[in-house]
Write a protein that holds these residues in place. Structure first.
Motif, short mmCIF file in Angstrom:
data_model
loop_
_atom_site.label_atom_id
_atom_site.label_comp_id
_atom_site.label_asym_id
_atom_site.label_seq_id
_atom_site.Cartn_x
_atom_site.Cartn_y
_atom_site.Cartn_z
N GLY A 180 0.83 -1.19 0.00
CA GLY A 180 0.00 0.00 0.00
C GLY A 180 0.86 1.24 0.00
N SER A 181 0.29 2.36 -0.46
CA SER A 181 1.01 3.63 -0.47
C SER A 181 0.10 4.74 0.02
N TRP A 182 0.71 5.81 0.50
CA TRP A 182 -0.02 6.89 1.18
C TRP A 182 0.65 8.21 0.91
N GLN A 183 -0.16 9.25 0.73
CA GLN A 183 0.34 10.61 0.58
C GLN A 183 -0.55 11.55 1.39
N GLN A 184 0.04 12.59 1.93
CA GLN A 184 -0.73 13.49 2.79
C GLN A 184 -0.18 14.91 2.70
N VAL A 185 -1.09 15.88 2.62
CA VAL A 185 -0.74 17.30 2.74
C VAL A 185 -1.41 17.83 4.00
N THR A 200 7.04 -3.63 7.09
CA THR A 200 7.99 -2.57 6.77
C THR A 200 7.26 -1.29 6.41
N LEU A 201 7.79 -0.17 6.89
CA LEU A 201 7.25 1.15 6.56
C LEU A 201 8.37 2.04 6.05
N VAL A 202 8.15 2.66 4.89
CA VAL A 202 9.03 3.70 4.36
C VAL A 202 8.30 5.01 4.51
N LEU A 203 8.89 5.96 5.24
CA LEU A 203 8.21 7.21 5.57
C LEU A 203 9.06 8.41 5.20
N VAL A 247 5.16 4.15 1.97
CA VAL A 247 4.76 2.86 1.41
C VAL A 247 4.87 1.84 2.53
N GLU A 248 3.92 0.93 2.54
CA GLU A 248 3.87 -0.12 3.57
C GLU A 248 3.88 -1.46 2.89
N GLY A 249 4.55 -2.42 3.51
CA GLY A 249 4.58 -3.74 2.92
C GLY A 249 5.32 -4.74 3.78
N ARG A 250 5.94 -5.70 3.12
CA ARG A 250 6.69 -6.74 3.81
C ARG A 250 8.12 -6.77 3.28
N TRP A 251 9.06 -6.96 4.20
CA TRP A 251 10.44 -7.08 3.76
C TRP A 251 10.57 -8.34 2.92
N HIS A 252 11.26 -8.22 1.79
CA HIS A 252 11.40 -9.34 0.86
C HIS A 252 12.83 -9.84 0.87
#
Length: 359
Positions: free
Chosen positions: A213-218, A330-333, A344-349
């Motif tokens: 999943g992915s996310w954006q915010q203002v 995993t979270l990339v912020l 982006v959220e997901g699983r470490w591969h």
């Protein structure tokens, strides 16, 4: 499902220790009792926790008074070379031919040029003339996370698409001896230059992250939080006093998004933008995670400074070397001017770790 390969990172040749920048700041201060004292400047340097970084030119060149055109003309070719090398390395690492790239997403905010990095890469890499291009020039520090979010959504919508993500920044172009307010001094000690690239596709081979999943915010009414202005003497980056607190404005919407599909979601691997100590400390508190999960973010900050949009790619590459367990949440912020956030959220591969554990 979108997969992200381990990023390739390229840095310029000139390593500049923070001690040298502190000396330059103190030596160039005009005689004004209203300005911060040497003791205060040294304390700020210690608190930033940045030991060194790389610049596209020696400090004596970066610090020299000039024009915005002169600074840009010197930095832009170096940024292009770094970004091109990073892109080549990223493609070679996964065995992709240049003609295999279907889309290129770029971000660079500190070296304005038209045409930009996207067109440069098409020509230098001999990408297909009909390659999809998505250039961004105003994302700043959120550029890396934002680009990954874009790429993941594209791959989900068009399985089989191969997206090349390339970020390049020469933040040394904001180094201004004439900016001696607290922000002007702090950002001279904080920033570094570099480039990074990775491939996002539906192919799990050679990947380090599976994106779910992915996310954006203002954040409304925060346009003055961080700003980059063009002035005759060069670029001017500044921020409001409350800006380092900005990550706290993002935590509520971020958790709402994370818990929408999994009410019990908790991070096991965190790739947080190393924008500064306050940002990393607040990210740790806001995510409710152990400080150790941000070790690679802190190490990136210590050894390379704030690389802008390249920073999360650097942290992602460092994390890949440490080989977290396969399937870790995993979270990339990222956080940037606006005030904006992207994740982006997901699983470490890392299938090899699960295979080794089963033996």
């Amino acid at each position: 499902m979108a997969y992200v390969t381990r990023p390739s990172i390229v840095l310029p040749e000139h390593e500049i220790p923070t001690s040298a920048i502190v000396r330059d700041i103190i030596d160039s201060l005009p005689p004004d009792p209203q300005l911060p004292s040497p003791a205060v400047i040294n304390r700020w340097a210690v608190n930033l926790k940045v030991d060194t970084r790389r610049f596209v030119a020696p400090l004596e060149v970066v610090s020299r008074t000039g024009t915005v055109t002169g600074r840009n003309n010197h930095a832009l070719p170096v940024m292009y070379r770094m970004a091109t090398t990073a892109a080549c390395d990223a493609l070679d690492a996964v065995g992709l031919d240049r003609t295999d790239v279907d889309c290129v997403i770029t971000s660079h905010s500190t070296t304005p040029a038209t045409p930009g990095l996207d067109v440069h890469l098409v020509n230098e890499l001999d990408l297909r003339p009909d390659v999809m291009r998505m250039p961004a020039t105003q994302l700043g520090c959120v550029g890396g996370a934002h680009a990954l979010a874009w790429a993941a959504r594209l791959v989900d919508a068009m399985p089989g698409l191969r997206v090349l993500v390339v970020i390049g920044e020469a933040l040394s172009t904001v180094y201004r001896r004439d900016k001696n307010d607290p922000a002007g001094i702090l950002y001279r000690m904080l920033f570094g230059d570099g480039a990074g690239a990775c491939v996002v596709s539906s192919d799990p081979r050679n990947a380090c992250l599976e994106v779910r999943g992915s996310w954006q915010q203002v954040v409304p009414n925060t346009v003055d939080s961080y700003t980059l202005e063009v002035e005759p003497a060069g670029l001017h980056f500044t921020s409001e006093k409350w800006a380092p607190d900005g990550v706290n404005h993002l935590m509520g919407p971020l958790w709402e998004w994370l818990h929408k599909t999994d009410p019990y979601w908790v991070p096991e691997v965190v790739i947080a933008h190393p924008g500064g100590p306050r940002i990393l400390e607040d990210a740790t508190k806001g995510l409710g995670c152990a400080p150790e999960l941000l070790t690679h973010s802190w190490e990136s900050l210590r050894t390379r400074g704030n690389l802008g949009g390249v920073a999360v790619l650097d942290v992602l590459a460092r994390t890949a070397v440490s080989a977290p367990p396969h399937g870790s949440r995993t979270l990339v912020l990222g956080i940037g001017p606006g005030l904006t956030g992207a994740a982006v959220e997901g699983r470490w591969h890392n299938p090899t770790t699960s295979q080794e554990g089963a033996e």
